[in-house]
Scaffold this motif. Structure first.
Motif, short mmCIF file in Angstrom:
data_model
loop_
_atom_site.label_atom_id
_atom_site.label_comp_id
_atom_site.label_asym_id
_atom_site.label_seq_id
_atom_site.Cartn_x
_atom_site.Cartn_y
_atom_site.Cartn_z
N PRO A 49 0.80 -1.22 0.00
CA PRO A 49 0.00 0.00 0.00
C PRO A 49 0.84 1.28 0.00
N GLU A 50 2.16 1.16 0.10
CA GLU A 50 3.01 2.35 0.12
C GLU A 50 3.53 2.65 -1.27
N ALA A 51 3.73 3.94 -1.55
CA ALA A 51 4.24 4.36 -2.85
C ALA A 51 5.02 5.65 -2.70
N THR A 52 5.80 5.96 -3.72
CA THR A 52 6.51 7.22 -3.81
C THR A 52 5.82 8.08 -4.87
N VAL A 53 5.58 9.35 -4.54
CA VAL A 53 4.97 10.27 -5.49
C VAL A 53 6.03 10.67 -6.51
N ALA A 74 5.94 15.75 -5.25
CA ALA A 74 6.89 14.76 -5.73
C ALA A 74 7.90 14.43 -4.64
N GLY A 75 8.18 13.15 -4.47
CA GLY A 75 9.12 12.69 -3.45
C GLY A 75 8.47 12.22 -2.17
N ASP A 76 7.20 12.58 -1.93
CA ASP A 76 6.50 12.14 -0.72
C ASP A 76 6.26 10.63 -0.76
N ARG A 77 6.30 10.01 0.42
CA ARG A 77 5.87 8.62 0.57
C ARG A 77 4.42 8.66 1.01
N VAL A 78 3.58 7.86 0.37
CA VAL A 78 2.15 7.90 0.65
C VAL A 78 1.60 6.50 0.87
N LEU A 79 0.43 6.47 1.51
CA LEU A 79 -0.30 5.23 1.75
C LEU A 79 -1.48 5.22 0.78
N LEU A 80 -1.59 4.15 -0.01
CA LEU A 80 -2.64 4.06 -1.03
C LEU A 80 -3.72 3.08 -0.61
N PRO A 81 -4.92 3.24 -1.17
CA PRO A 81 -5.96 2.24 -0.93
C PRO A 81 -5.58 0.95 -1.65
N GLY A 82 -6.19 -0.14 -1.28
CA GLY A 82 -5.89 -1.43 -1.91
C GLY A 82 -6.54 -1.59 -3.27
N TRP A 83 -7.27 -0.60 -3.75
CA TRP A 83 -7.98 -0.66 -5.02
C TRP A 83 -7.78 0.65 -5.75
N GLY A 84 -8.20 0.69 -6.99
CA GLY A 84 -8.23 1.93 -7.75
C GLY A 84 -6.91 2.30 -8.40
N GLY A 85 -6.89 3.48 -8.95
CA GLY A 85 -5.73 3.95 -9.67
C GLY A 85 -5.72 3.41 -11.09
N PHE A 98 -3.52 8.27 -9.42
CA PHE A 98 -4.61 8.34 -8.45
C PHE A 98 -5.09 9.77 -8.36
N LYS A 99 -6.32 9.96 -7.95
CA LYS A 99 -6.79 11.30 -7.60
C LYS A 99 -6.19 11.65 -6.25
N ASP A 100 -5.90 12.91 -6.04
CA ASP A 100 -5.32 13.37 -4.78
C ASP A 100 -6.18 12.93 -3.60
N SER A 101 -7.50 13.00 -3.75
CA SER A 101 -8.41 12.65 -2.65
C SER A 101 -8.44 11.15 -2.36
N ASP A 102 -7.94 10.31 -3.28
CA ASP A 102 -7.91 8.86 -3.05
C ASP A 102 -6.73 8.43 -2.18
N ILE A 103 -5.71 9.26 -2.08
CA ILE A 103 -4.54 8.91 -1.28
C ILE A 103 -4.92 9.00 0.20
N LEU A 104 -4.61 7.93 0.93
CA LEU A 104 -5.05 7.83 2.32
C LEU A 104 -4.24 8.66 3.30
N ALA A 105 -2.91 8.71 3.12
CA ALA A 105 -2.08 9.42 4.07
C ALA A 105 -0.70 9.68 3.49
N LYS A 106 -0.02 10.67 4.06
CA LYS A 106 1.40 10.91 3.80
C LYS A 106 2.17 10.21 4.90
N ILE A 107 3.28 9.60 4.57
CA ILE A 107 4.09 8.91 5.57
C ILE A 107 5.25 9.83 5.94
N GLN A 108 5.26 10.25 7.19
CA GLN A 108 6.32 11.13 7.70
C GLN A 108 7.50 10.29 8.17
N GLU A 109 8.68 10.73 7.90
CA GLU A 109 9.86 9.99 8.36
C GLU A 109 10.56 10.74 9.46
#
Length: 109
Positions: A49-53, A74-85, A98-109
């Protein structure tokens, strides 16, 4: 999942998302354990579910015509839904829009 569009771009950098679209690349599941055991494809087939923008569009407009800023960059790590895109394949690499509103969260390091 939707069909994968095979692209003939020279590079993924030539693809610029429009409106409130976000281009991401999912993290690939590990194919080997820490102790060196190779995992079968069936054990690693589900996408993480994780991805790089990679790139973001300028944002969508609201009813008054103002551009709503994007939540990620660009460069953010994000949490994606298990469907879509929408899947896009460039060479051997697979990316998703993905649509911006479909992204579940930004992952802070």
């Amino acid at each position: 999942m939707a069909a994968v569009a095979q692209a003939t771009f020279k590079s993924i950098k030539s693809l610029v998302p429009l409106f409130d679209r976000v281009l991401v690349q999912r993290f690939k599941p590990e194919t080997k354990t820490a102790s060196g055991i190779f995992l079968p494809t069936s054990a690693t087939s589900s996408p993480l579910p994780e991805a790089t923008v990679i790139a973001v569009g300028p944002g969508a407009t609201d009813k008054e015509g103002r551009v709503v800023p994007m939540a990620v960059k660009a460069g953010d790590r994000v949490l994606l839904p298990g469907w879509g895109g929408n899947a896009i394949k460039v060479g051997e690499e697979e990316y998703f829009l993905f649509k911006d509103s479909d992204i579940l969260a930004k992952i802070q390091e």
